[in-house]
Design a protein around this motif. Structure first.
Motif, PDB file in Angstrom:
ATOM      1  N   UNK A   1      59.881  37.240  45.933  1.00 44.73           N
ATOM      2  CA  UNK A   1      60.210  37.463  47.913  1.00 44.73           C
ATOM      3  C   UNK A   1      58.307  38.504  48.507  1.00 44.73           C
ATOM      4  N   UNK A   2      58.880  39.327  49.553  1.00 51.11           N
ATOM      5  CA  UNK A   2      57.873  39.775  50.220  1.00 51.11           C
ATOM      6  C   UNK A   2      56.711  40.325  49.731  1.00 51.11           C
ATOM      7  N   UNK A   3      57.070  41.025  48.539  1.00 55.29           N
ATOM      8  CA  UNK A   3      56.333  42.075  47.517  1.00 55.29           C
ATOM      9  C   UNK A   3      55.112  41.220  46.769  1.00 55.29           C
ATOM     10  N   UNK A   4      55.851  40.272  46.158  1.00 55.53           N
ATOM     11  CA  UNK A   4      55.340  38.907  45.005  1.00 55.53           C
ATOM     12  C   UNK A   4      54.513  38.254  46.042  1.00 55.53           C
ATOM     13  N   UNK A   5      55.115  38.168  47.157  1.00 53.53           N
ATOM     14  CA  UNK A   5      53.869  37.106  48.439  1.00 53.53           C
ATOM     15  C   UNK A   5      52.781  37.592  48.738  1.00 53.53           C
ATOM     16  N   UNK A   6      52.899  38.822  49.381  1.00 55.05           N
ATOM     17  CA  UNK A   6      51.848  39.970  50.113  1.00 55.05           C
ATOM     18  C   UNK A   6      50.733  40.511  48.609  1.00 55.05           C
ATOM     19  N   UNK A   7      51.147  40.160  47.665  1.00 52.50           N
ATOM     20  CA  UNK A   7      50.550  40.169  46.370  1.00 52.50           C
ATOM     21  C   UNK A   7      48.940  38.848  46.005  1.00 52.50           C
ATOM     22  N   UNK A   8      50.354  37.936  46.477  1.00 52.39           N
ATOM     23  CA  UNK A   8      49.540  36.412  46.024  1.00 52.39           C
ATOM     24  C   UNK A   8      48.818  36.182  47.148  1.00 52.39           C
ATOM     25  N   UNK A   9      49.283  36.672  48.126  1.00 55.44           N
ATOM     26  CA  UNK A   9      48.032  36.301  49.536  1.00 55.44           C
ATOM     27  C   UNK A   9      46.884  37.199  49.386  1.00 55.44           C
ATOM     28  N   UNK A  10      46.927  38.926  48.622  1.00 54.64           N
ATOM     29  CA  UNK A  10      45.346  39.899  48.924  1.00 54.64           C
ATOM     30  C   UNK A  10      44.871  38.205  47.849  1.00 54.64           C
ATOM     31  N   UNK A  11      45.316  37.897  46.486  1.00 52.47           N
ATOM     32  CA  UNK A  11      44.922  37.583  45.296  1.00 52.47           C
ATOM     33  C   UNK A  11      44.085  36.252  45.579  1.00 52.47           C
ATOM     34  N   UNK A  12      45.217  35.421  46.901  1.00 51.28           N
ATOM     35  CA  UNK A  12      44.482  34.219  47.681  1.00 51.28           C
ATOM     36  C   UNK A  12      43.320  33.900  48.239  1.00 51.28           C
ATOM     37  N   UNK A  13      43.461  35.822  49.033  1.00 52.41           N
ATOM     38  CA  UNK A  13      42.333  35.820  49.756  1.00 52.41           C
ATOM     39  C   UNK A  13      40.684  35.953  49.197  1.00 52.41           C
ATOM     40  N   UNK A  14      41.163  37.210  48.085  1.00 54.80           N
ATOM     41  CA  UNK A  14      39.944  37.253  47.388  1.00 54.80           C
ATOM     42  C   UNK A  14      39.195  36.038  46.367  1.00 54.80           C
ATOM     43  N   UNK A  15      40.323  34.940  46.293  1.00 55.06           N
ATOM     44  CA  UNK A  15      39.643  33.732  45.563  1.00 55.06           C
ATOM     45  C   UNK A  15      38.976  33.420  46.402  1.00 55.06           C
ATOM     46  N   UNK A  16      39.332  33.103  47.913  1.00 54.03           N
ATOM     47  CA  UNK A  16      39.045  32.171  48.814  1.00 54.03           C
ATOM     48  C   UNK A  16      36.912  32.458  48.776  1.00 54.03           C
ATOM     49  N   UNK A  17      37.394  34.179  49.204  1.00 55.91           N
ATOM     50  CA  UNK A  17      35.861  34.634  49.448  1.00 55.91           C
ATOM     51  C   UNK A  17      34.698  34.811  47.799  1.00 55.91           C
ATOM     52  N   UNK A  18      35.222  33.750  46.821  1.00 58.53           N
ATOM     53  CA  UNK A  18      34.385  33.441  45.811  1.00 58.53           C
ATOM     54  C   UNK A  18      34.422  34.284  44.873  1.00 58.53           C
ATOM     55  N   UNK A  19      35.682  35.443  44.732  1.00 56.87           N
ATOM     56  CA  UNK A  19      35.862  35.698  43.477  1.00 56.87           C
ATOM     57  C   UNK A  19      36.598  35.288  41.682  1.00 56.87           C
ATOM     58  N   UNK A  20      35.842  35.267  40.529  1.00 57.67           N
ATOM     59  CA  UNK A  20      36.358  34.581  40.127  1.00 57.67           C
ATOM     60  C   UNK A  20      37.746  34.690  39.366  1.00 57.67           C
ATOM     61  N   UNK A  21      38.841  33.312  39.219  1.00 56.35           N
ATOM     62  CA  UNK A  21      39.827  33.661  38.473  1.00 56.35           C
ATOM     63  C   UNK A  21      40.372  34.396  37.905  1.00 56.35           C
ATOM     64  N   UNK A  22      39.264  34.553  36.178  1.00 58.03           N
ATOM     65  CA  UNK A  22      39.414  35.471  36.023  1.00 58.03           C
ATOM     66  C   UNK A  22      39.719  36.756  36.290  1.00 58.03           C
ATOM     67  N   UNK A  23      39.311  36.567  36.950  1.00 61.21           N
ATOM     68  CA  UNK A  23      38.680  39.025  36.963  1.00 61.21           C
ATOM     69  C   UNK A  23      39.819  38.874  37.424  1.00 61.21           C
ATOM     70  N   UNK A  24      40.707  38.050  38.653  1.00 60.25           N
ATOM     71  CA  UNK A  24      42.059  37.985  39.171  1.00 60.25           C
ATOM     72  C   UNK A  24      43.111  38.641  38.475  1.00 60.25           C
ATOM     73  N   UNK A  25      43.130  37.880  37.315  1.00 62.80           N
ATOM     74  CA  UNK A  25      43.923  37.738  36.641  1.00 62.80           C
ATOM     75  C   UNK A  25      43.868  39.234  35.822  1.00 62.80           C
TER      76      UNK A  25
END
Length: 278
Positions: free
Chosen positions: A50-74
């Motif tokens: 859904x839209x809310x989930x997708x927006x959260x996923x987009x935000x996390x994806x953007x932070x990961x593309x900026x280099x933030x570790x997956x472990x810190x994101x989750x």
């Protein structure tokens, strides 16, 4: 694509393909958002996001593309089959550190009431792995960071591990009068001028837990020098170290009277853990 504009839900497959991440990272992050594992994602590629989930996923994806570790994101990382809480106050547990656990466990009998000290415990990964595998033992984890100790205590509570306790301490200070059958350590050991400190996940991890400055051996020198006063006769001291530090650590242990000094390599073939018996 830096940003995805949507007006309605998309499928799991579409969300993954639009993330701009390597597939593994994308699946981990989307699974985190949906509270589903990677097997579920693979079997439900047409399921709606859904839209809310997708927006959260987009935000996390953007932070990961900026280099933030997956472990810190989750906020999670698996270590020795234990799921641990982590954040930017602690190092991310790494697979090579499991060697430290394996070597220590090989010298602690399953039914032994041994006392074990974990120096620089961070999120408690090593201490909790040993405590979980050796329930008759008592494990003490120390760290100079109160934030790290709070995370380690939370992990112990979440995992239901009662034979490990965590204490704020600068190395041996809080256990000055105590002796242990086994000491394990994963101290900061990266040299101050190592370029890896400015690359990848290391950019986001607490610098004081990565490097003590100088040649990277300052913390290990302190730990080895203090080990004689804290290891029982016949006990063991183990420390993780850098790929090029094994010889120096062996020399330090030998100078303090440790015998049976050895080094073992990690799965990548790099000298990773050196240990000796007092």
């Amino acid at each position: 694509m830096d940003q995805i504009h949507v007006q309605s839900a998309v499928t799991v497959a579409q969300a993954l393909s639009r993330s701009g991440l390597i597939p593994l990272d994308a699946r981990i992050l989307l699974g985190h958002v949906l509270s589903k594992d990677r097997a579920w994602l693979a079997a439900h590629r047409d399921a709606a996001v859904d839209v809310a989930q997708l927006r959260t996923f987009e935000s996390l994806s953007r932070r990961r593309r900026d280099g933030e570790p997956v472990a810190y994101l989750t906020g999670r990382r698996e270590f020795y089959s234990l799921e641990l809480q982590v954040d930017g106050a602690v190092l991310i547990p790494r697979p090579e550190t499991e060697l430290l656990v394996e070597l220590a466990l090989a010298r602690i009998a399953p039914d032994s009431p041994a006392r074990i000290l974990d120096l620089g415990t961070g999120c408690g990964a090593v201490a909790l792995a040993i405590a979980h595998e050796r329930p008759c033992a008592t494990v003490v984890g120390v760290d100079v960071s109160l934030a790290a100790i709070a995370i380690a205590r939370t992990n112990a509570e979440n995992l239901g591990i009662s034979n490990a306790r965590f204490v704020e301490s600068s190395w041996y200070d809080a256990v000055a009068r105590e002796r242990f059958d086994t000491i394990v350590a994963n101290p900061p050991y990266i040299a101050a001028d190592d370029p890896h400190l400015t690359e990848g996940d290391l950019r986001f991890e607490p610098r004081g837990a990565l490097t003590p400055g100088g040649d990277g051996l300052a913390a290990i020198r302190i730990l080895v020098a203090g080990a004689r006063s804290h290891v029982q006769h016949g006990g063991w001291f183990f420390t993780e170290h850098g790929y090029d530090q094994a010889g120096a650590v062996q020399t330090l242990l030998g100078a303090e009277g440790f015998s049976e000094v050895q080094t073992r390599c990690d799965l990548a073939g790099q000298p990773r853990v050196t240990f000796g018996r007092l």
